[in-house]
Every structure is written in structure tokens, then in C-alpha cells.
Design a protein around this motif. Structure first.
Motif, mmCIF file in Angstrom:
data_model
loop_
_atom_site.group_PDB
_atom_site.id
_atom_site.type_symbol
_atom_site.label_atom_id
_atom_site.label_comp_id
_atom_site.label_asym_id
_atom_site.label_seq_id
_atom_site.Cartn_x
_atom_site.Cartn_y
_atom_site.Cartn_z
ATOM 1 N N PHE A 118 -1.990 15.074 -7.096
ATOM 2 C CA PHE A 118 -1.845 14.813 -8.528
ATOM 3 C C PHE A 118 -1.441 13.355 -8.765
ATOM 4 C CE2 PHE A 118 0.534 14.633 -12.493
ATOM 5 C CZ PHE A 118 -0.181 15.446 -13.358
ATOM 6 N N VAL A 119 -0.518 12.871 -7.957
ATOM 7 C CA VAL A 119 -0.037 11.491 -8.101
ATOM 8 C C VAL A 119 -1.151 10.496 -7.778
ATOM 9 C CG1 VAL A 119 1.661 9.813 -7.268
ATOM 10 C CG2 VAL A 119 2.341 12.189 -7.595
ATOM 11 N N LEU A 120 -1.959 10.798 -6.759
ATOM 12 C CA LEU A 120 -3.095 9.939 -6.418
ATOM 13 C C LEU A 120 -4.083 9.871 -7.576
ATOM 14 C CD1 LEU A 120 -4.805 8.337 -4.302
ATOM 15 C CD2 LEU A 120 -5.790 10.545 -3.642
ATOM 16 N N GLU A 121 -4.371 11.027 -8.158
ATOM 17 C CA GLU A 121 -5.332 11.102 -9.264
ATOM 18 C C GLU A 121 -4.880 10.280 -10.460
ATOM 19 O OE1 GLU A 121 -7.337 14.525 -12.178
ATOM 20 O OE2 GLU A 121 -6.197 15.102 -10.404
ATOM 21 N N HIS A 122 -3.553 10.143 -10.626
ATOM 22 C CA HIS A 122 -3.026 9.412 -11.780
ATOM 23 C C HIS A 122 -2.606 7.982 -11.438
ATOM 24 C CE1 HIS A 122 -2.952 13.536 -13.253
ATOM 25 N NE2 HIS A 122 -2.915 13.027 -14.471
ATOM 26 N N GLY A 123 -3.027 7.496 -10.272
ATOM 27 C CA GLY A 123 -2.939 6.072 -9.994
ATOM 28 C C GLY A 123 -1.665 5.554 -9.370
ATOM 29 N N PHE A 124 -0.778 6.445 -8.911
ATOM 30 C CA PHE A 124 0.473 5.969 -8.322
ATOM 31 C C PHE A 124 0.422 5.878 -6.803
ATOM 32 C CE2 PHE A 124 1.910 7.090 -12.513
ATOM 33 C CZ PHE A 124 2.933 6.190 -12.773
ATOM 34 N N LEU A 125 -0.664 6.327 -6.202
ATOM 35 C CA LEU A 125 -0.863 6.226 -4.759
ATOM 36 C C LEU A 125 -2.198 5.562 -4.478
ATOM 37 C CD1 LEU A 125 0.239 9.747 -3.413
ATOM 38 C CD2 LEU A 125 1.456 7.587 -3.079
ATOM 39 N N ASP A 126 -2.286 4.960 -3.283
ATOM 40 C CA ASP A 126 -3.548 4.360 -2.873
ATOM 41 C C ASP A 126 -4.379 5.326 -2.034
ATOM 42 O OD1 ASP A 126 -3.241 1.584 -3.929
ATOM 43 O OD2 ASP A 126 -1.491 1.600 -2.621
ATOM 44 N N PHE A 127 -3.706 6.060 -1.135
ATOM 45 C CA PHE A 127 -4.423 6.973 -0.259
ATOM 46 C C PHE A 127 -3.526 8.159 0.111
ATOM 47 C CE2 PHE A 127 -6.045 2.704 0.742
ATOM 48 C CZ PHE A 127 -7.413 2.886 0.525
ATOM 49 N N ILE A 130 0.862 -1.176 0.000
ATOM 50 C CA ILE A 130 0.000 0.000 0.000
ATOM 51 C C ILE A 130 0.897 1.225 0.000
ATOM 52 C CG2 ILE A 130 -1.760 1.316 1.255
ATOM 53 C CD1 ILE A 130 -2.777 -1.283 2.416
ATOM 54 N N ASN A 131 0.731 2.096 -0.974
ATOM 55 C CA ASN A 131 1.507 3.339 -1.067
ATOM 56 C C ASN A 131 0.631 4.504 -0.627
ATOM 57 O OD1 ASN A 131 3.800 2.046 -2.182
ATOM 58 N ND2 ASN A 131 2.918 2.176 -4.231
ATOM 59 N N ILE A 132 1.081 5.215 0.412
ATOM 60 C CA ILE A 132 0.320 6.345 0.919
ATOM 61 C C ILE A 132 1.216 7.578 0.955
ATOM 62 C CG2 ILE A 132 -1.196 4.859 2.281
ATOM 63 C CD1 ILE A 132 0.367 5.592 4.768
ATOM 64 N N ALA A 133 0.615 8.733 1.147
ATOM 65 C CA ALA A 133 1.390 9.977 1.183
ATOM 66 C C ALA A 133 0.695 10.990 2.070
ATOM 67 C CB ALA A 133 1.561 10.552 -0.227
ATOM 68 N N GLU A 134 1.466 11.969 2.524
ATOM 69 C CA GLU A 134 0.892 13.095 3.256
ATOM 70 C C GLU A 134 0.362 14.125 2.266
ATOM 71 O OE1 GLU A 134 3.432 13.050 7.418
ATOM 72 O OE2 GLU A 134 4.037 14.455 5.840
ATOM 73 N N PRO A 135 -0.587 14.949 2.679
ATOM 74 C CA PRO A 135 -1.123 15.979 1.777
ATOM 75 C C PRO A 135 -0.044 16.956 1.306
ATOM 76 C CG PRO A 135 -2.517 15.738 3.722
ATOM 77 C CD PRO A 135 -1.275 14.941 3.982
#
Length: 290
Positions: free
Chosen positions: A252-261, A218-223
Motif C-alpha cells: 500500500f505504501v509503495l502504491e502511494h509513493g512512499f517507497l521505491d521498491f 532509496i527506501n525499500i521494504a520487505e513484503p
């Protein structure tokens, strides 16, 4: 000297020993101009409450957030970099290492530890941007590899918190070799059926993104985090095109499918443990257990 430049009467003066400068670090100003007391900032998980800006923090703060009562055992705390290539540019690499260690109190750009998070054992590797831009060299790769190996031997989940400018140029190919080494260790972790959660923070770039930062179950990121391989300026120069709004932000990365949350820092501990419970098919833990 003319008497014009002499003070005839001293009047009321405060001795040098009694003068007090304004203590540093009492206030923090976010990029949008919002001001908050440093103590309040820490209590708010180092997030500016008015504009939700996530301040860059390091392993000390992330360990405090994720480990129960900030109790943990650091793994391989004394590993430090050498200068096998005798790299010299404007400054010797060996001198930069000494300066970074003295300034930060760190041995290198990553710390690894094991402790309980919401009551269950967890291995965490966390990068420190303050140490030569969080660059990935031999020690960073080795410590991450050893932490993954520890997870495999102890059958524990692994969390990687990335915050890096990329591979460390002063170690050249030795640094680039860490991409393959850490990726191979993560393959072994997957074979052992142990979960790996990758957290991308601001910034996650270069060889870090090209290896372990994007290999999580699972790949996640901070805002608002900057996530990419090359920086926006380099991409724009290479393509000769204007970049989309918010290019390479976590949104932007989430919108293009490289992040899960995308996970707010105040929810980080709860969310990471929720994901681990789901992957391991375990009962969902309650916040009170933390």
C-alpha cells in the motif's frame, strides 16, 4: 489412603531423568497456518516457502544475510540505557531494561556493525524488535548517529534496517530528541555524498518512521511489512472512517509513493548492493563475489 488410589504394580516406567520432552523450536507455524521446520525456515531466509510470509527476525539474522560469511565488527557494543527520568508505571524502567537484556542478550534495541557485503565495506544498523518492541531511546539514537559518523569518516555507504514500535515512552523527550539527532547526521552523510539505503521491515512505526526510516536515498521494504506513523486502529478512531484494504502494508505504501521498491528477503543482499553500485556509479557486482 485407600488402595484404590495406589498402584500395586509399577510395570514398565521410565525414570524422570530418562524422559525426553519434545524439543522446542523444531517447527514454525505462519499466520496463515502453514507449518515448516525451523531448520528449513532458516535455510529459506526465514521466509515460509508455501505462503511467502516473512517471519520477524533480528540483527543476528540480518547480519548473517548481508555480511559476507557473517563476518563483521560490531560498533559500540557496550552502550546501554540508563533511567535518568526515574520512570515508573506498572514496573520500573530500570527493571524493564534488566529484564529485556537478560531475555534477549542484547544491550538495547539496535546493533551497528561494519563488514564486507559482496566484497565491499558496508555499515549496517539493525533494530531488534525483541528488545522492548524495538523502541527508540537515547542509546538507539546514539548508536545510529555514531554509525553514520563512522560511515562519514571511513567514506562508506550506510544501511538502516528499521523494525520498531516507535519512540520509547519511558525516556519521554529524550527519546523524541533522537529523531532530530539521527536526521541531522543523515544530512551530514548526504553532504559527504555517501549513499543511505533504508530498509523498512515489519513493523516500522512511530518516531522511527517520522525520522530516519523515511530519509533514505532509496527506501525499500520487505513484503507485507506494516509501515506507518500511528497504527491502523488509532488512525481509524481518529478519522472515524473505514480504512482501505491492506492499509499501511508495504504494498500500500509503495502504491502511494512512499517507497521505491519492495524486496524479497532472499534478494536483499544482491539488491542492496545493486542499488549502492548504481548510486555510486560503480560497476555492477556479480552474485559470485558474495
Amino acid at each position: 489412603m485407600s488402595s484404590w488410589f495406589r498402584r500395586k504394580e509399577k510395570g514398565i516406567q521410565t525414570s524422570t531423568e530418562e524422559k525426553k520432552d519434545t524439543p522446542k523450536g523444531l517447527w514454525y507455524k505462519s499466520p496463515t497456518g502453514k507449518i515448516i521446520e525451523s531448520e528449513d525456515l532458516a535455510e529459506n531466509f526465514w521466509v515460509s516457502p508455501e505462503d511467502d510470509y516473512h517471519v520477524r527476525i533480528g540483527s543476528k539474522e540480518y547480519f548473517q544475510i548481508l555480511f559476507d560469511d557473517n563476518n563483521f565488527k560490531e560498533l559500540d557494543p557496550n552502550l546501554s540505557s540508563k533511567d535518568p527520568l526515574k520512570f515508573e508505571d506498572t514496573k520500573k524502567y530500570s527493571d524493564r531494561l534488566k529484564q529485556a537484556e537478560k531475555k534477549t542478550g542484547l544491550k538495547d534495541a539496535v546493533r551497528t556493525a561494519v563488514g564486507k557485503s559482496m566484497g565491499k565495506d558496508l555499515v549496517i544498523a539493525c533494530m531488534d524488535f525483541s528488545f522492548i518492541g524495538g523502541s527508540m531511546g537515547s542509546v538507539v539514537g546514539e548508536k545510529i548517529a555514531r554509525a553514520i559518523d563512522y560511515s562519514i569518516k571511513k567514506k562508506l555507504p550506510f544501511v538502516m534496517i528499521s523494525k520498531s514500535g516507535g519512540a520509547r515512552m519511558m525516556e519521554a523527550a529524550l527519546s523524541l530528541m533522537q529523531l532530530a539527532k539521527t536526521s541531522a547526521m543523515l544530512a551530514q552523510l548526504a553532504e559527504a555524498k555517501l549513499p543511505y539505503i533504508s530498509l523498512c521491515t515489519d513493523p516500522t512505526t512511530g518516531g522511527t518512521t517520522a525520522s530516519y526510516a523515511m530519509l533514505g536515498d532509496i527506501n525499500i521494504a520487505e513484503p507485507g511489512a506494516l509501515i506507518g506513523f500511528a497504527g491502523p486502529r488509532v488512525v481509524k478512531e481518529a478519522t472515524g472512517k473505514d480504512l482501505p484494504p491492506d492499509f499501511q502494508t508495504s504494498e500500500f505504501v509503495l502504491e502511494h509513493g512512499f517507497l521505491d521498491f519492495i524486496v524479497h528477503r532472499r534478494d536483499l543482499k544482491r539488491k542492496i548492493n545493486l542499488y549502492l553500485d548504481l548510486v555510486l556509479n560503480q560497476p555492477i557486482r556479480n552474485e559470485v563475489e558474495s
